[in-house]
Structure formats: C-alpha cells, structure tokens
Design a protein around this motif. Structure first.
Motif, PDB file in Angstrom:
ATOM      1  N   ASP A 177      30.525  45.066  42.947  1.00 32.32           N
ATOM      2  CA  ASP A 177      29.603  46.291  43.113  1.00 32.32           C
ATOM      3  C   ASP A 177      29.602  47.166  41.667  1.00 32.32           C
ATOM      4  O   ASP A 177      30.484  47.743  41.551  1.00 32.32           O
ATOM      5  N   PHE A 178      28.515  47.108  41.101  1.00 33.72           N
ATOM      6  CA  PHE A 178      28.185  47.977  40.217  1.00 33.72           C
ATOM      7  C   PHE A 178      27.168  49.076  40.488  1.00 33.72           C
ATOM      8  O   PHE A 178      26.589  49.109  41.497  1.00 33.72           O
ATOM      9  N   VAL A 183      22.077  49.584  39.752  1.00 33.19           N
ATOM     10  CA  VAL A 183      20.939  49.203  40.251  1.00 33.19           C
ATOM     11  C   VAL A 183      20.984  49.896  42.035  1.00 33.19           C
ATOM     12  O   VAL A 183      21.809  49.787  42.552  1.00 33.19           O
ATOM     13  N   GLU A 187      20.477  49.942  45.264  1.00 33.14           N
ATOM     14  CA  GLU A 187      20.087  48.676  46.242  1.00 33.14           C
ATOM     15  C   GLU A 187      19.376  48.953  47.238  1.00 33.14           C
ATOM     16  O   GLU A 187      19.044  47.927  48.186  1.00 33.14           O
ATOM     17  N   GLN A 223      31.728  49.958  40.180  1.00 27.23           N
ATOM     18  CA  GLN A 223      31.842  51.103  41.286  1.00 27.23           C
ATOM     19  C   GLN A 223      32.899  50.766  42.321  1.00 27.23           C
ATOM     20  O   GLN A 223      34.018  51.277  42.539  1.00 27.23           O
ATOM     21  N   GLU A 264      28.432  42.724  44.471  1.00 25.30           N
ATOM     22  CA  GLU A 264      27.212  43.446  44.010  1.00 25.30           C
ATOM     23  C   GLU A 264      26.039  43.296  45.174  1.00 25.30           C
ATOM     24  O   GLU A 264      25.960  42.017  45.446  1.00 25.30           O
TER      25      GLU A 264
HETATM   26 CA    CA Z   1      26.004  48.115  43.489  1.00 23.19          CA
END
Ligand code: CA
Length: 677
Positions: free
Chosen positions: A224-225, A228, A230, A245, A251
C-alpha cells in the motif's frame, strides 16, 4: 527508484572510500544512541491477532505515556464506536487490549500519547489489511482470501539464482493501453486473464510472458503506497509506488474494490497463483529504506524517532533522497524488515524481493533476511540496489553496498557496470556505449560478462564504474541495460543514435540484450523492451500519465522480429548452462577471451565458453560482440561450428547454418554466436 541519479554519485564515493582502506569507525548518531536501550518485541502477534474467541491487540511503543485503541465500523469515515485504554507491558515495550469475539469486518487505529501530547491516529506499522487509502487497519479473516488450490500453490523451484530471468513490470504499464485486450486494466487481476490479444491477434498479458519465456516477474511496489487516491480511481493517477504507507497490505488501486479490505488481498493472491500456474515466479519490489511522510508516517506516529535515522542534531538523515531513511541497525526495525518479508513469502507465496536502495540497510540485516527466507523457501531470490541516494550515519563498511556484496550470503546486487558501458551513461541521454559505437567501454563490458568476479583476463583497473572484482560468485550479480529508472532502451537509442536509420537502433537493442543474456550472473530486463517499447523520451516517468508509461501492444506486431529475437535469446540461455555458471572459479576456468587490441579494434569483444562449461551439451560456445557501426572480421578456429546467432537472427538450436571456421564477418551492431559439440 526515481532518485538513481544521486545514488550513482554516492555509489562512486562509497567505492572510493572502500579503496582508500577501512573507513574510520563511526558510532551511530548521538541522537539515535538512546534507542539502543529500548526493550524490543518480536512476537508474531504484534498489533492484531484473532483467536477462536477473542480479538487481541498489542502495539510496540516503549516510550508512550498512554495508548488508546479506536474501533470503527467503517474503513474511512465516521467516529469510533469504542475507545479502549491499552495496558502497558513495560518489560517488552508493548501495549495490549483484548476483546471477546472475532471482530471481523471492523477497523481500528491506535492513538499514542508521547511527550505529553496525543499524536494523530495511526493504523500501526503491522496493518495487514486496510480501508481505502490505508488510514485504518481492517480486521479480516485471511483464510477466506485464499484462491482455490492455494494450499498446493508453489512458485518455480530455483536451483541456482543464475537460472532466474527477471522481467520488471508495473501493473498499469502492462495492461492500461487498449491494445492489451485485457479487461482488468491496471489491476492485479490483469495477469490472471488467459487468452488476451492485441488487435492484430498477438498474445498479451500472462500469455505473452509465457511465450517470451521469462522465469520471474518483478512487480514494481505493490504494498500500500501513498500517492494514488484510492477513493478517486477514475482519475487514473499513475505512480511507480516508491512512497510506502502500509508495508504489509497490498495497494488498493490495483484491486477492483479498495474499500473492501479483503478484495485487494484475494486479488493479489489470485495474480500470484495465476503466474505460478504458468510456471512464473513473483518478485516484489520492497522499499523499507524510507517512508513517504516523515513525521506523518506510521513509524513516527507509533514510536516517535525510533524507526528513522537521524544526525546528531536530531534532523532526519536522508540517504534515500526522499526526506528520510530507516534504521535497520536498530533491533526492532531489523526484525520488522525480516518479519515483513517473511510475511509476504508465507501469506502471498512471494518468490523474491528486490530491495530499493539496499545500501541504506546494513549487511547484517540483509544476511538475516536472506537466511530467514531461505528457511521458508530456498528458491527465494533476494537482490537490490547496492547504493544509497545520499549520505547516511550508517558506517560505509556496514552498508549493503555493491562493493560489500561479498560480505553477504544469498544476496545479489545490480551491476551498473554493464548497464552504463553497453548503452552509454544514464546521466547523458546522447552518450553512446559499447553497443552503439563508442570506444573505451570494452573492459567494463568484460567486467559485466564475468559477473564482476576476478578473472585473469579482465583488468578491473580499467573499469568505468568498479575498480575491483567485487563479486565472489556470479550469483551475486544482476546484469541489465535498463529498468524503470531512466530512459528505456528504445528511448536511449533514439537519443544517442539520432539521425541513424531505425534498423540500426533495433540492431543495437538486440546486441545490448544479447550481452545481458549471455553474460554470467542473473539477467534482468524491463517490460516491453522485447517489443521496442518507449516512454516518449521521458526518463523519470514515476508520475507520468499512462499515455507515457503504458506499453502499446501494437508494437508486438510492428516489431515482431525484435520479440522473436528476445524469445530466442531467453530460450538459448535456458537451454545452455554455460551461460549460467555458478562459481567464480568456473568462470575463470571456462570463459576465455580472445586477445583484441581495443585501441586498434574498438567495440569488439570475443570469448569462448570452453569444455562443456557448467555441464553444457555444447563443448565450446564462441560469442562475439561487434558494437561498431562497421562490419568486423574475426578469426574462428577450424572446426564444425553451428551458427546460433548472426546478423540479428538467433536460433537456440544452432540452425542458422554451419561453418568450418576461419575468417568470419560480424555485421555492424550485432552478435555472432557459434557452437560445436
Ligand atoms: Ca494506497
């Protein structure tokens, strides 16, 4: 990652320090010294564990004054339905709370009081499932996320890491263009779709990977970054994802429903399963070296100061070039990296890990990572960038640098030697290299060919990037000419060979990859180069739109000859263990360079793999690279030679004709490969 430019300078300066003798012993910064005395906790029940009749929480935060557990019905909005004071266990620095029943479907965060003030809520550092945008951790039943047949799912068995052929890809690049014919564009599920084709009927997606023959895909960051949104996927925001993150959850934007925490978990597993069913392993790009948000990171909101490194005055040190760096030399962070990779290997059946800016970590941590992963699955391949992107309080001799790779076991590093020497330096788009007619790179290409191991015929003092044989085994080296960073090979050739016919660029691309795929070490390629993919000249496309990054699969018909050549190269390598030797000693004994005076005949390298090298069925394999813009003549010993590659054509079985040796012509920008039984 995107800051490679700086990182190369650091790699060079670190190397200079190594050559100057042992670095002066330093202590870690005065600021970080206090953390060494913190009690640590290495149980696998950190933060959340669900038993048959209870849901248990345990947060590690040794200096917290109070900790509150917040429970929610929703993953993103609304107030907590309950706030619970957690109890301190000062012996190991953790805070616990236990609630009756299995709270599946609920969400939670922690609030930590530190230095008299309450920090913003955090899902902690061990959230394995999260709501949209990852601000709240989710409680899900992982046993319900497994695809059918998951228990029996296995990745490919790897005998030697030099057998691995890596294909580096971004989920959106592979499938976003309409020409992919893939329904689940930009999603984990894209690679589960069988039978997809381009408009002209060329295979795409997973069928394309099978047709090409690579052994492993290396997926760009898929944890999970941050970058973006979501909840706003219709904007089609693109990012490489080097902004971590939540390290232990997939992600959300790559799932079909980021708001349902189980969906991303299940869909990522379905992707892994589909690739495994196709005989292809899955390598994750992991970025434990820094966090996206400094003070706002889950590390800081959980245990202020601990997980990041600092200078003496308390400023974040920044060896990542992204604002901070993490502290693998502190026990809880070291255990975190080890346990996180183990978690991905066990829960998601991941087959390898590519460590971003690996030299921010210490060699001891990397050795423990590899040793622990090996216990789970000996086929797991670990490699990384053996450089940093800025200075670090971590002593040079402790860093997992390229130059320190021989201090590590079962870890490989990217070789920038071959990369820059073959196509020209990455900092200068117009610079040419060995494969595009620029003299002076011959010895550095040879360093790549022998996988940076000591060889009696290679003069490391003439190396452009490295001045000593830093690898003691070919299993320590990943060879490549391009990756997601910097210009694609196509764009590099278009810039550096501007004005020449496209045929020359196509020839040079084939030659460049022939050098990679016949060299000792592990070969690595960037997705789409087999169809002459470009990025419209953008060298740092980490947040460029899909119109720059997505692969146009119409190229597969347009450049079918290129694809067939790559496929042949890969098949040749897989068929012939001589290209995949497993020790430095074997290479020194079985790889013989022909004497060529590079000052008189530049851009020409010729060598023979002799005497059934590494058990090869062929007795001798002769390999000649001509990177000049004119044809060259070479002398081939008398014998019954099969022609394996010549003038931009390749046949893994050697069906391109035969020769009795003598004088042979090697076309401009091309490879000649011959073999005899
Ligand atoms: Ca994310």
């Amino acid at each position: 990652m995107k800051t490679l430019r700086l990182s190369m300078l650091m790699a060079a300066s670190a190397m200079a320090a190594c050559l100057a003798g042992p670095a002066v012993a330093q202590t870690n910064s005065k600021f970080d010294a206090r953390f060494i005395s913190y009690p640590t906790y290495n149980g696998n029940d950190l933060e959340l564990s669900v038993t048959s009749d209870a849901t248990n929480f345990r947060l590690w935060s040794p200096e917290a004054q109070e900790v509150i557990l917040n429970l929610y019905d929703n993953g993103r909005t609304g107030e907590p339905y309950s706030r619970i004071d957690m109890k301190a266990d000062r012996s190991n620095g953790t805070w616990t709370a236990s609630l009756p029943g299995q709270l599946y479907g609920k969400f939670y965060t922690f609030s930590v009081k530190s230095d008299g003030k309450w920090l913003p809520e955090t899902p902690g550092v061990w959230a394995k499932a999260v709501g949209a945008n990852g601000k709240r951790a989710a409680i899900i039943d992982f046993s319900l996320t497994n695809p059918e047949g998951w228990d029996a799912d296995r990745g490919p068995e790897v005998k030697n890491f030099t057998d691995v052929i890596v294909y580096e890809m971004h989920h959106r690049d592979m499938s976003m263009d309409p020409s992919s014919g893939i329904a689940n564009k930009g999603k984990f599920l894209a690679l589960t779709e069988q039978g997809t084709t381009s408009p002209s009927g060329q295979k795409t997606g997973i069928d394309h990977l099978k047709e090409l023959g690579v052994t492993h895909v290396h997926i760009l960051p898929s944890y999970d970054f941050n970058s973006v949104d979501e909840t706003n996927l219709q904007d089609n925001t693109y990012n490489w994802g080097y902004d971590p993150q939540n390290y232990n959850a997939p992600e959300g934007s790559y799932s079909t429903n980021p708001s349902d925490p189980s969906t991303r978990v299940r869909e990522m597993k379905e992707m892994v399963k589909a690739l495994h069913d196709a005989g292809i392993g899955v390598i994750m790009d992991v970025v434990y070296n820094h966090t996206a948000e400094n003070d706002g990171s889950n590390f800081e909101l959980t245990v202020p100061g601990y997980y990041h490194r600092h200078w003496d005055d308390g400023r974040y040190s920044d060896a990542s070039g992204c604002g901070n760096e993490t502290a693998s030399d502190l026990q809880q962070m070291r255990d975190y990296i080890i346990n996180s990779t183990k978690y991905w290997a066990e829960e998601y059946h991941i087959d390898g890990f590519r460590f971003d800016l690996m030299a921010i970590h210490d060699t001891e941590t990397m050795n423990e990572v590899a040793a622990e992963l090996k216990k789970i699955n000996p086929s797991i391949f670990v490699y990384g960038e053996g450089w940093t992107a800025g200075d670090s309080p971590l002593q040079t001799e402790r860093r997992a640098l390229k130059e320190n790779v021989s201090k590590m076991t079962d870890i490989a590093v990217f070789s920038d030697d071959l990369r820059d020497a073959v196509k020209g330096h990455y900092t200068d788009a117009a610079d040419r290299g060995f494969a595009t007619g620029k003299p002076g790179n011959e010895e550095t290409v040879k360093i790549g060919i022998v996988a940076a191991t000591a060889h009696p015929q290679v003069d490391f003092s003439k190396g452009n990037n490295s001045k000593f044989p830093y690898a003691t085994s070919p299993e320590m080296i990943v060879n490549y000419v391009s990756c997601h960073d910097d210009l694609t090979l196509t764009d590099k050739l278009r810039r550096s060979m501007a004005g020449e016919p496209e045929k020359n660029m196509l020839d040079a691309a084939k030659l460049a990859q022939t050098i990679v795929f016949t060299s000792q070490g592990t070969p690595f390629m960037f997705a789409g180069e087999e169809v002459f993919r470009d990025k419209k000249g953008v060298h740092n496309s980490y947040k460029s739109p899909d119109s720059i990054n997505a692969i146009d699969w119409n190229n597969k018909e347009r450049y079918r000859d290129q694809f067939d050549y790559y496929r042949g190269l890969i098949a040749l390598r897989k068929l012939h263990p001589a290209f995949r030797m497993t020790s430095a000693d074997q290479i020194a004994r079985h790889l013989k360079f022909d004497k060529i005076d590079s000052s008189k005949t530049p851009n020409l390298i010729s060598y023979t793999l002799t005497d059934h090298a590494n058990g090869d069925s062929w007795k001798d394999i002769k390999v000649v690279f001509n990177g000049a813009s004119e044809a060259r003549t070479v002398n081939v010993p008398k014998g019954n030679w099969k022609i394996v590659a010549t003038d931009g054509k390749i046949s893994p079985s050697g069906d391109l004709g035969s020769t009795n040796g003598g004088k042979m012509t090697v076309a401009p920008y091309s490879a000649l490969i011959l073999a005899r039984d």
